[in-house]
Design an enzyme around this catalytic site. Structure first.
Site, PDB file in Angstrom:
ATOM      1  N   CYS A  44     -22.617 -19.331 -19.089  1.00  0.00           N
ATOM      2  CA  CYS A  44     -21.569 -18.754 -19.949  1.00  0.00           C
ATOM      3  C   CYS A  44     -22.126 -17.904 -21.088  1.00  0.00           C
ATOM      4  CB  CYS A  44     -20.687 -19.861 -20.507  1.00  0.00           C
ATOM      5  SG  CYS A  44     -19.839 -20.777 -19.217  1.00  0.00           S
TER       6      CYS A  44
ATOM      7  N   HIS B  60     -17.134 -17.596 -27.216  1.00  0.00           N
ATOM      8  CA  HIS B  60     -16.918 -17.891 -25.794  1.00  0.00           C
ATOM      9  C   HIS B  60     -15.663 -18.752 -25.698  1.00  0.00           C
ATOM     10  CE1 HIS B  60     -17.256 -19.155 -21.771  1.00  0.00           C
ATOM     11  NE2 HIS B  60     -17.796 -20.344 -22.013  1.00  0.00           N
TER      12      HIS B  60
ATOM     13  N   ASN C  71     -11.447 -20.326 -19.092  1.00  0.00           N
ATOM     14  CA  ASN C  71     -12.865 -20.035 -19.329  1.00  0.00           C
ATOM     15  C   ASN C  71     -13.382 -19.170 -18.178  1.00  0.00           C
ATOM     16  OD1 ASN C  71     -15.657 -20.092 -19.435  1.00  0.00           O
ATOM     17  ND2 ASN C  71     -15.807 -22.276 -19.937  1.00  0.00           N
TER      18      ASN C  71
HETATM   19  N1  COA Z   1      -5.075 -33.793 -16.810  1.00  0.00           N
HETATM   20  C1  COA Z   1      -4.722 -35.011 -17.244  1.00  0.00           C
HETATM   21  N2  COA Z   1      -5.609 -35.976 -17.598  1.00  0.00           N
HETATM   22  C2  COA Z   1      -6.915 -35.645 -17.531  1.00  0.00           C
HETATM   23  C3  COA Z   1      -7.352 -34.404 -17.067  1.00  0.00           C
HETATM   24  C4  COA Z   1      -6.377 -33.456 -16.690  1.00  0.00           C
HETATM   25  N3  COA Z   1      -6.687 -32.212 -16.256  1.00  0.00           N
HETATM   26  N4  COA Z   1      -8.716 -34.381 -17.078  1.00  0.00           N
HETATM   27  C5  COA Z   1      -9.115 -35.584 -17.537  1.00  0.00           C
HETATM   28  N5  COA Z   1      -8.027 -36.342 -17.796  1.00  0.00           N
HETATM   29  C6  COA Z   1      -7.975 -37.720 -18.283  1.00  0.00           C
HETATM   30  C7  COA Z   1      -9.249 -38.487 -18.034  1.00  0.00           C
HETATM   31  O1  COA Z   1      -9.258 -39.013 -16.741  1.00  0.00           O
HETATM   32  C8  COA Z   1      -9.175 -39.542 -19.094  1.00  0.00           C
HETATM   33  O2  COA Z   1      -8.275 -40.535 -18.679  1.00  0.00           O
HETATM   34  P1  COA Z   1      -8.537 -42.076 -19.064  1.00  0.00           P
HETATM   35  O3  COA Z   1      -8.499 -42.113 -20.564  1.00  0.00           O
HETATM   36  O4  COA Z   1      -7.401 -42.765 -18.409  1.00  0.00           O
HETATM   37  O5  COA Z   1      -9.877 -42.405 -18.518  1.00  0.00           O
HETATM   38  C9  COA Z   1      -8.526 -38.811 -20.295  1.00  0.00           C
HETATM   39  O6  COA Z   1      -7.858 -37.661 -19.731  1.00  0.00           O
HETATM   40  C10 COA Z   1      -9.518 -38.350 -21.322  1.00  0.00           C
HETATM   41  O7  COA Z   1     -10.603 -37.747 -20.645  1.00  0.00           O
HETATM   42  P2  COA Z   1     -11.802 -37.094 -21.417  1.00  0.00           P
HETATM   43  O8  COA Z   1     -12.779 -36.553 -20.419  1.00  0.00           O
HETATM   44  O9  COA Z   1     -12.281 -38.057 -22.446  1.00  0.00           O
HETATM   45  O10 COA Z   1     -11.028 -35.896 -22.164  1.00  0.00           O
HETATM   46  P3  COA Z   1     -11.544 -34.887 -23.224  1.00  0.00           P
HETATM   47  O11 COA Z   1     -10.654 -34.915 -24.398  1.00  0.00           O
HETATM   48  O12 COA Z   1     -13.032 -34.981 -23.467  1.00  0.00           O
HETATM   49  O13 COA Z   1     -11.264 -33.495 -22.504  1.00  0.00           O
HETATM   50  C11 COA Z   1     -12.474 -31.742 -21.440  1.00  0.00           C
HETATM   51  C12 COA Z   1     -11.982 -33.173 -21.342  1.00  0.00           C
HETATM   52  C13 COA Z   1     -13.289 -31.413 -20.195  1.00  0.00           C
HETATM   53  C14 COA Z   1     -11.268 -30.805 -21.540  1.00  0.00           C
HETATM   54  C15 COA Z   1     -13.317 -31.599 -22.735  1.00  0.00           C
HETATM   55  O14 COA Z   1     -14.261 -32.627 -22.807  1.00  0.00           O
HETATM   56  C16 COA Z   1     -14.017 -30.276 -22.811  1.00  0.00           C
HETATM   57  O15 COA Z   1     -13.396 -29.222 -22.847  1.00  0.00           O
HETATM   58  N6  COA Z   1     -15.364 -30.291 -22.885  1.00  0.00           N
HETATM   59  C17 COA Z   1     -16.116 -29.075 -22.992  1.00  0.00           C
HETATM   60  C18 COA Z   1     -16.151 -28.410 -21.656  1.00  0.00           C
HETATM   61  C19 COA Z   1     -16.652 -27.001 -21.739  1.00  0.00           C
HETATM   62  O16 COA Z   1     -16.520 -26.353 -22.738  1.00  0.00           O
HETATM   63  N7  COA Z   1     -17.235 -26.542 -20.641  1.00  0.00           N
HETATM   64  C20 COA Z   1     -17.712 -25.223 -20.499  1.00  0.00           C
HETATM   65  C21 COA Z   1     -18.913 -24.993 -21.310  1.00  0.00           C
HETATM   66  S1  COA Z   1     -19.417 -23.353 -21.125  1.00  0.00           S
END
Ligand code: COA
Length: 317
Positions: A110, A244, A274
């Protein structure tokens, strides 16, 4: 001598997939995606190739700059989702444009568009080029496991491009890599060697969301602070930060820590998701075409991504 940006362009495929569309086949919902990521819809390729996205963005950037393909001394593409392993995406685009200059790709996930700008700056510094076409193009939809709700709701397809010309607009930059292949990992397609003893990995994006989140906020904050300190800039001196577009919450948190008003952060993740290395040139083109940039404005571009590779640069428009 470095370069200034003299034209920009972007292209996204016409097919739009909304959060509600995704919730028909996945255990997810619009509210979760909007709140946790900030995406409302994304553009997704149907019949388009990555090269076509790149070509369309390039045509628009060339037109915006008043240059023709014959004027180009170099084409560099950033991508992790080209159509071919070889030749490079930039070679395919060179042929489509009818250009004859050298052309190659940069892969730094990215952050790659900013690694590309740093590479181009070296050519300008040595007087080797006068015009460079820089393209970030990604068909992330082909790297996704569409059953994995933790990743497929985040990404989108698109391309952005910029024409760089000799000038004094690229003021300063910082790039770094930690070499981490655990927090985000996209295995390459493995062939069928009868001699291989390696377990094949599925060629889709895998990500440790929360680890990536923490790394991203820290990387953006430390890179942007460094550029501001080195160049004695305060928040008032910055016209826009172009981050980004990975997660709106990452941007919000970085903005709070940096004490730069949120209105100075350009955000379009709601529309495109993204788009990896295409996200910054797409945002730049939108800023440019909306007439939001004035000559002499200070812009900070800031990116982070797989490999824990991050980069930021200070541009004078
Ligand atoms: N819809 C609904 N629920 C979802 C979901 C979705 N699309 N994806 C995950 N969940 C659920 C999980 O299963 C979890 O459920 P649980 O509590 O019952 O176990 C809950 O939501 C929380 O999951 P978690 O992974 O802790 O959520 P989060 O707040 O960390 O959000 C991301 C997840 C991936 C959106 C976030 O961590 C993120 O954006 N990280 C950075 C990723 C990024 O920038 N990547 C590119 C870099 S270049």
């Amino acid at each position: 001598m470095t370069f200034s940006i003299i034209g920009t362009g972007m292209y996204v495929p016409p097919k739009i997939v909304t959060n509600d569309d995704l919730s028909k086949t996945l255990d997810t919902n619009d509210e979760w995606i909007r709140q946790r990521v900030g995406v409302q819809r994304r553009h997704v390729c149907t019949g388009e190739t990555t090269a076509e996205l790149a070509y369309q963005a390039a045509l628009r950037a060339l037109e915006n700059s008043g240059c023709t393909p014959e004027d180009l001394d170099l084409i560099i593409c950033s991508t992790i989702s080209g159509d071919l392993v070889s030749p490079a995406l930039a070679c395919v685009v060179q042929k489509m444009l009818g250009a004859s200059c050298p052309a190659y790709d940069v892969n730094s996930a990215c952050s790659a568009f900013l690694f590309l700008l740093e590479t181009a700056a070296g050519y300008f510094a040595r007087g080797k080029v006068k015009k460079v076409l820089a393209i970030g193009a990604e068909r992330m939809s082909k790297l996704l496991d569409w059953q994995d709700r933790g990743t497929c709701v985040i990404f989108g397809d698109g391309a952005g491009a910029a024409v760089l010309a000799s000038g004094e607009g690229y003021i300063d930059s910082t790039i770094s890599t930690k070499g981490n292949d655990e927090v985000i990992r996209v295995p390459a397609f493995a062939g069928e060697s009868p001699y291989s003893t390696l377990e094949p990995e599925r060629p889709f994006i895998r990500m440790q969301g929360q680890e990536t989140f923490k790394y991203a906020v820290n990387a953006m904050c430390s890179d942007i602070s460094k550029l501001m300190q080195n160049n004695r800039l305060t928040a008032e001196d910055i016209a826009y930060v172009v981050p980004h577009q990975a997660n709106k919450r990452i941007i919000d948190l970085a903005c709070m820590r940096l004490r730069i008003p949120i209105k100075k952060f350009y955000v379009n993740i709601q529309e495109y998701g993204n788009t990896s290395s295409a996200s910054i040139p797409i945002a730049l083109d939108e800023l440019n075409r909306k007439g939001l940039l004035k000559r002499g404005d200070n812009l900070i571009l800031s990116a982070f991504g797989a490999g824990e590779s991050n980069a930021s640069c200070l541009l004078k428009w």
